[in-house]
Write a protein that holds these residues in place. Structure first.
Motif, PDB file in Angstrom:
ATOM      1  N   ALA A 290       2.538 -12.386  -3.092  1.00  0.00           N
ATOM      2  CA  ALA A 290       2.036 -11.317  -3.544  1.00  0.00           C
ATOM      3  C   ALA A 290       0.267 -11.287  -4.253  1.00  0.00           C
ATOM      4  N   ALA A 291      -0.217 -12.542  -4.896  1.00  0.00           N
ATOM      5  CA  ALA A 291      -0.732 -12.683  -5.288  1.00  0.00           C
ATOM      6  C   ALA A 291      -2.492 -13.268  -3.650  1.00  0.00           C
ATOM      7  N   ARG A 292      -2.460 -12.870  -3.294  1.00  0.00           N
ATOM      8  CA  ARG A 292      -3.019 -12.785  -1.534  1.00  0.00           C
ATOM      9  C   ARG A 292      -3.053 -11.261  -1.066  1.00  0.00           C
ATOM     10  N   LEU A 293      -2.447 -10.455  -1.343  1.00  0.00           N
ATOM     11  CA  LEU A 293      -2.340  -9.533  -0.919  1.00  0.00           C
ATOM     12  C   LEU A 293      -2.877  -7.966  -1.966  1.00  0.00           C
ATOM     13  N   SER A 294      -3.453  -6.839  -1.717  1.00  0.00           N
ATOM     14  CA  SER A 294      -3.968  -6.215  -2.833  1.00  0.00           C
ATOM     15  C   SER A 294      -2.740  -5.195  -3.261  1.00  0.00           C
ATOM     16  N   ARG A 295      -2.389  -4.288  -4.190  1.00  0.00           N
ATOM     17  CA  ARG A 295      -0.950  -3.936  -5.073  1.00  0.00           C
ATOM     18  C   ARG A 295      -0.371  -3.154  -4.361  1.00  0.00           C
ATOM     19  N   GLU A 296      -1.798  -2.227  -4.033  1.00  0.00           N
ATOM     20  CA  GLU A 296      -1.257  -1.065  -2.680  1.00  0.00           C
ATOM     21  C   GLU A 296      -0.843  -1.293  -2.063  1.00  0.00           C
ATOM     22  N   THR A 297      -0.946  -2.890  -0.641  1.00  0.00           N
ATOM     23  CA  THR A 297       0.326  -3.800  -0.298  1.00  0.00           C
ATOM     24  C   THR A 297       1.209  -4.121  -0.361  1.00  0.00           C
ATOM     25  N   VAL A 298       1.526  -4.346  -1.738  1.00  0.00           N
ATOM     26  CA  VAL A 298       2.566  -4.878  -1.900  1.00  0.00           C
ATOM     27  C   VAL A 298       3.511  -3.521  -1.977  1.00  0.00           C
ATOM     28  N   ARG A 299       3.249  -2.589  -3.124  1.00  0.00           N
ATOM     29  CA  ARG A 299       4.040  -1.284  -2.970  1.00  0.00           C
ATOM     30  C   ARG A 299       4.451  -1.008  -1.570  1.00  0.00           C
ATOM     31  N   SER A 300       3.248  -1.121  -0.585  1.00  0.00           N
ATOM     32  CA  SER A 300       3.814  -0.599   0.136  1.00  0.00           C
ATOM     33  C   SER A 300       4.707  -1.109   1.238  1.00  0.00           C
ATOM     34  N   LEU A 301       4.551  -2.624   1.362  1.00  0.00           N
ATOM     35  CA  LEU A 301       6.016  -3.382   1.515  1.00  0.00           C
ATOM     36  C   LEU A 301       6.999  -3.567   1.005  1.00  0.00           C
ATOM     37  N   GLU A 302       7.190  -3.265  -0.236  1.00  0.00           N
ATOM     38  CA  GLU A 302       8.158  -3.053  -0.630  1.00  0.00           C
ATOM     39  C   GLU A 302       9.174  -1.784  -0.493  1.00  0.00           C
ATOM     40  N   THR A 303       8.238  -0.162  -0.696  1.00  0.00           N
ATOM     41  CA  THR A 303       9.056   1.070  -0.647  1.00  0.00           C
ATOM     42  C   THR A 303       9.629   0.655   1.557  1.00  0.00           C
ATOM     43  N   ALA A 304       8.616   0.281   2.287  1.00  0.00           N
ATOM     44  CA  ALA A 304       9.376  -0.103   3.859  1.00  0.00           C
ATOM     45  C   ALA A 304      10.434  -0.268   3.801  1.00  0.00           C
ATOM     46  N   PHE A 305      10.304  -1.546   2.975  1.00  0.00           N
ATOM     47  CA  PHE A 305      11.247  -2.533   3.137  1.00  0.00           C
ATOM     48  C   PHE A 305      12.788  -1.468   2.172  1.00  0.00           C
ATOM     49  N   ASP A 306      12.788  -1.484   1.302  1.00  0.00           N
ATOM     50  CA  ASP A 306      14.133  -0.381   0.719  1.00  0.00           C
ATOM     51  C   ASP A 306      14.108   0.528   1.343  1.00  0.00           C
ATOM     52  N   ASP A 307      13.339   0.998   2.247  1.00  0.00           N
ATOM     53  CA  ASP A 307      13.743   2.558   3.226  1.00  0.00           C
ATOM     54  C   ASP A 307      13.638   2.319   3.987  1.00  0.00           C
ATOM     55  N   GLY A 308      14.374   0.693   4.700  1.00  0.00           N
ATOM     56  CA  GLY A 308      14.934  -0.115   5.986  1.00  0.00           C
ATOM     57  C   GLY A 308      13.709   0.392   7.129  1.00  0.00           C
ATOM     58  N   ARG A 309      12.373   0.741   6.205  1.00  0.00           N
ATOM     59  CA  ARG A 309      11.206  -0.114   7.530  1.00  0.00           C
ATOM     60  C   ARG A 309      10.929  -1.363   7.899  1.00  0.00           C
ATOM     61  N   PHE A 310      11.927  -1.989   8.355  1.00  0.00           N
ATOM     62  CA  PHE A 310      11.509  -3.096   8.946  1.00  0.00           C
ATOM     63  C   PHE A 310      10.524  -3.547   9.288  1.00  0.00           C
ATOM     64  N   THR A 311      10.627  -2.175  10.471  1.00  0.00           N
ATOM     65  CA  THR A 311       9.252  -2.938  11.990  1.00  0.00           C
ATOM     66  C   THR A 311       8.048  -3.016  11.014  1.00  0.00           C
ATOM     67  N   ASP A 312       7.713  -1.895  10.243  1.00  0.00           N
ATOM     68  CA  ASP A 312       6.715  -1.228   8.960  1.00  0.00           C
ATOM     69  C   ASP A 312       6.298  -3.067   8.304  1.00  0.00           C
ATOM     70  N   VAL A 313       7.538  -3.434   7.509  1.00  0.00           N
ATOM     71  CA  VAL A 313       7.259  -4.608   7.206  1.00  0.00           C
ATOM     72  C   VAL A 313       6.694  -5.871   8.358  1.00  0.00           C
ATOM     73  N   VAL A 314       7.079  -5.547   8.877  1.00  0.00           N
ATOM     74  CA  VAL A 314       6.978  -7.280   9.151  1.00  0.00           C
ATOM     75  C   VAL A 314       5.186  -6.751   9.907  1.00  0.00           C
ATOM     76  N   GLU A 315       5.053  -5.875  10.730  1.00  0.00           N
ATOM     77  CA  GLU A 315       3.150  -5.735  10.479  1.00  0.00           C
ATOM     78  C   GLU A 315       2.572  -5.260  10.116  1.00  0.00           C
ATOM     79  N   GLY A 316       2.859  -4.859   8.829  1.00  0.00           N
ATOM     80  CA  GLY A 316       2.313  -5.546   7.606  1.00  0.00           C
ATOM     81  C   GLY A 316       1.708  -6.669   6.960  1.00  0.00           C
ATOM     82  N   LEU A 317       3.427  -7.275   7.261  1.00  0.00           N
ATOM     83  CA  LEU A 317       3.013  -9.215   6.456  1.00  0.00           C
ATOM     84  C   LEU A 317       1.976  -9.986   7.425  1.00  0.00           C
TER      85      LEU A 317
END
Length: 373
Positions: A290-317
């Motif tokens: 998280a220290a290397r990412l913006s807060r908005e990106t981290v929140r987006s990744l966490e939300t996508a993971f909680d929603d089961g949108r794993f493709t979005d999580v992997v692409e974002g990372l």
């Protein structure tokens, strides 16, 4: 009884083949590190070994031996029967080699007991301790006996799939044959921050060293193929000799389009099947990056993971973290001898790679200046 001699063989000779190693140390000792292919048939379990150790410290060797005999007597017939069945199941000419910690009383006594029932086994001189010393010495002194190709590439480009496929097709290849060594498979870790997820277990350093030496001690082809790892994979450290071989190898860039990389990562990590432990490890890993990412990106990744949108999580990372990091650390300023694009079929990739690598190896072999570099 302690002066009785038994037939013995050195650990180095055992590694050359012709023996089935039976490790008679306790389960805890065996789990801490053992020779590849060894079968654990403990003479004493962990609690019994601890009790015998206390007896030895308090009353000396004779008292400890008496206690050991008392502890194993009831189960001794079944124990010897299991050993005999194992010995008789071996191919003709293959003998049982009994190993303990230092090649001392446990292995000697088991060999003597087996002789009483007609099973001719040998003791491994020096035991696991001598074997471990030999492994460390071998890794320390090892130098690549053939040219080295070092695979670089973004996360998900297919480097591990290529190594696995090269191992599969190597026996069928004419001309220079690849010798792929998959360090991440040996370490049971994919090398990235989240590389320990969806793995069968965690490799200990001693077992990693043993498996690696088993791969390296004899040349397995005409050129060695390694992935461009750092000095550490997960929790295990690479020997300096192997790290030097990686740095000194001819660099190859492995590439793949982003959608293919995302799909490959989803197949390998399989986040839909994670249990609670893997989910928590992922969240911890995300907090570390998280220290290397913006807060908005981290929140987006966490939300996508909680929603089961794993493709979005992997692409974002990949886009926000892994790709920029890899570009800076492994791509910029590097002069690649080959750029290789992977496709959907790893076996076909391996055959294409072997053809390209063969041309490179022939050029190196015919150019004195290349050999001297």
């Amino acid at each position: 009884m302690t002066d009785l001699q038994v037939p013995s063989v050195g650990a180095a000779d055992v590694m050359e083949g012709g023996f089935q190693v039976v490790d008679v140390r306790s389960p805890g000792e065996f789990a801490d590190g053992h020779m590849p292919g060894a079968v654990n048939l403990p003479f004493l379990d962990d609690l019994q070994r601890e009790a015998v150790g206390i007896a030895y410290r308090e009353g000396g060797g004779p008292q400890a031996r008496l206690l050991a005999m008392e502890l194993v007597t009831a189960g001794l017939p079944g124990y010897l029967r299991a050993l005999a069945e194992l010995a008789h199941s071996q191919p003709r000419g293959r003998r049982v080699a009994v190993m303990c910690w230092r090649g001392g009383e446990r292995s000697r006594n088991v060999v003597l007991l087996l002789a009483l029932i007609g099973v001719h086994a040998v003791r491994v001189t020096g035991g696991y301790q001598a074997y471990r010393r030999g492994v460390l010495a071998g890794l320390s002194e090892w130098r690549p006996p053939v040219p080295v190709l070092t695979l670089h590439g973004q996360t998900g480009a297919g480097k591990s799939s290529l190594l696995r496929a090269l191992k599969h097709v190597a026996p069928t290849i004419r001309g220079p044959r690849p010798w792929p060594v998959d360090l991440e498979a040996l370490a049971q870790h994919r090398g990235s921050l989240l590389g320990g997820l969806n793995q069968p277990g965690e490799r200990r350093q001693k077992d990693f060293d043993a498996l690696l030496w088993d791969e390296l001690r004899r040349p397995g082809g005409d050129y060695l193929v390694l992935e461009g790892e750092g000095g550490k994979i997960g929790r295990v450290f690479l020997p300096s000799s192997v790290a030097c071989a990686i740095r000194g190898g001819s660099p190859v860039l492995v590439t793949a389009p982003l959608p293919a990389r995302v799909e490959r990562i989803l197949q390998e990590y399989d986040p839909s099947g994670w249990g609670e432990e893997d989910v928590e490890r992922f969240r911890q890993g995300l907090r570390r990056v998280a220290a290397r990412l913006s807060r908005e990106t981290v929140r987006s990744l966490e939300t996508a993971f909680d929603d089961g949108r794993f493709t979005d999580v992997v692409e974002g990372l990949l886009v926000e973290y892994y790709d920029p990091l890899y570009q800076r650390s492994s791509v910029e300023g590097r002069d690649f001898v080959l750029r290789f694009a992977t496709g959907p079929d790893p076996v076909e990739d391996a055959r294409r790679f072997a053809r390209s690598a063969a041309r490179l190896i022939r050029e190196v072999s015919s150019d004195p200046r290349a050999r001297d570099r």
